[in-house]
Each structure stands twice: as C-alpha cells, then as structure tokens.
Enzyme design. Structure first.
Site, PDB file in Angstrom:
ATOM      1  N   ARG A  18       0.833  -1.214   0.000  1.00 47.04           N
ATOM      2  CA  ARG A  18       0.000   0.000   0.000  1.00 47.04           C
ATOM      3  C   ARG A  18       0.865   1.261   0.000  1.00 47.04           C
ATOM      4  O   ARG A  18       0.575   2.218  -0.720  1.00 47.04           O
ATOM      5  CB  ARG A  18      -0.952   0.003   1.199  1.00 47.04           C
ATOM      6  CG  ARG A  18      -2.025  -1.070   1.098  1.00 47.04           C
ATOM      7  CD  ARG A  18      -2.902  -1.098   2.328  1.00 47.04           C
ATOM      8  NE  ARG A  18      -2.078  -1.383   3.507  1.00 47.04           N
ATOM      9  CZ  ARG A  18      -2.434  -1.137   4.751  1.00 47.04           C
ATOM     10  NH1 ARG A  18      -3.611  -0.591   5.017  1.00 47.04           N
ATOM     11  NH2 ARG A  18      -1.644  -1.427   5.757  1.00 47.04           N
ATOM     12  N   ASN A  36      -6.165  -2.955   1.991  1.00 47.35           N
ATOM     13  CA  ASN A  36      -6.117  -4.403   2.134  1.00 47.35           C
ATOM     14  C   ASN A  36      -7.538  -4.942   2.198  1.00 47.35           C
ATOM     15  O   ASN A  36      -8.432  -4.316   2.761  1.00 47.35           O
ATOM     16  CB  ASN A  36      -5.377  -4.796   3.412  1.00 47.35           C
ATOM     17  CG  ASN A  36      -3.884  -4.619   3.299  1.00 47.35           C
ATOM     18  OD1 ASN A  36      -3.324  -4.526   2.216  1.00 47.35           O
ATOM     19  ND2 ASN A  36      -3.213  -4.561   4.443  1.00 47.35           N
TER      20      ASN A  36
END
EC number: 3.6.1.7
Length: 90
Positions: A18, A36
């Site tokens: 990320r 996620n």
C-alpha cells in the site's frame, strides 16, 4: 479520465504494498485509494488519464520489490465517489 478498480492477488499484504502504491500513484498523478481486503488481496481504485492508467497498470502488475503479484484483476469502477488525491484506506 478512466476510473478503474484493481484487485491485486499474491504476496501483497505486510510487505509495504500500500505504501509503495501510494508513492507510485503520486509520481504518476493517479487519484483514488488502496486498501487491504480481508482475504489477503489488495484493492485499488484509480482515476487518471489513459496514459496515467497504462503506466499505473504496468506498475501494479509488477508491484514493489517486496511483493509477489500473482494476478491483477481490472474492472471499471462503478462508484460515484470523487477523489481529490490518492490515499491508503484501512
């Protein structure tokens, strides 16, 4: 402008995916978010020009050096949210 939803599978959680995606989106000029998903994949919503989206898609297919991308699913994003920047969501 294109609006896409990407689902990235493989070894993509707990490896900085990320964070690196946030950095790459900033370099390319993509707006949207990365987060996620409970089953272990990563969801990315991206908004950008054709050229920006092509560059971002190419990067997502490889991911950062700390990850192993097995599959990249791409769909049109059907949401109505307007994005001002790119962010990490939890």
């Amino acid at each position: 402008m294109q609006q896409k939803l990407f689902i990235v599978t493989g070894h993509v959680q707990s490896v900085g995916f990320r964070f690196f995606t946030l950095q790459e989106a900033g370099k390319i000029g993509i707006k949207g978010y990365v987060k996620n998903r409970p089953e272990g994949s990563v969801e990315v919503v991206a908004v950008g020009s054709d050229a920006q989206m092509a560059a971002f898609r190419n990067w997502l297919q490889k991911g950062p050096p700390t990850s192993v991308v097995c599959n990249l699913i791409e769909q049109s994003y059907q949401g109505s949210e307007q994005f001002e920047h790119f962010e990490i969501r939890r």
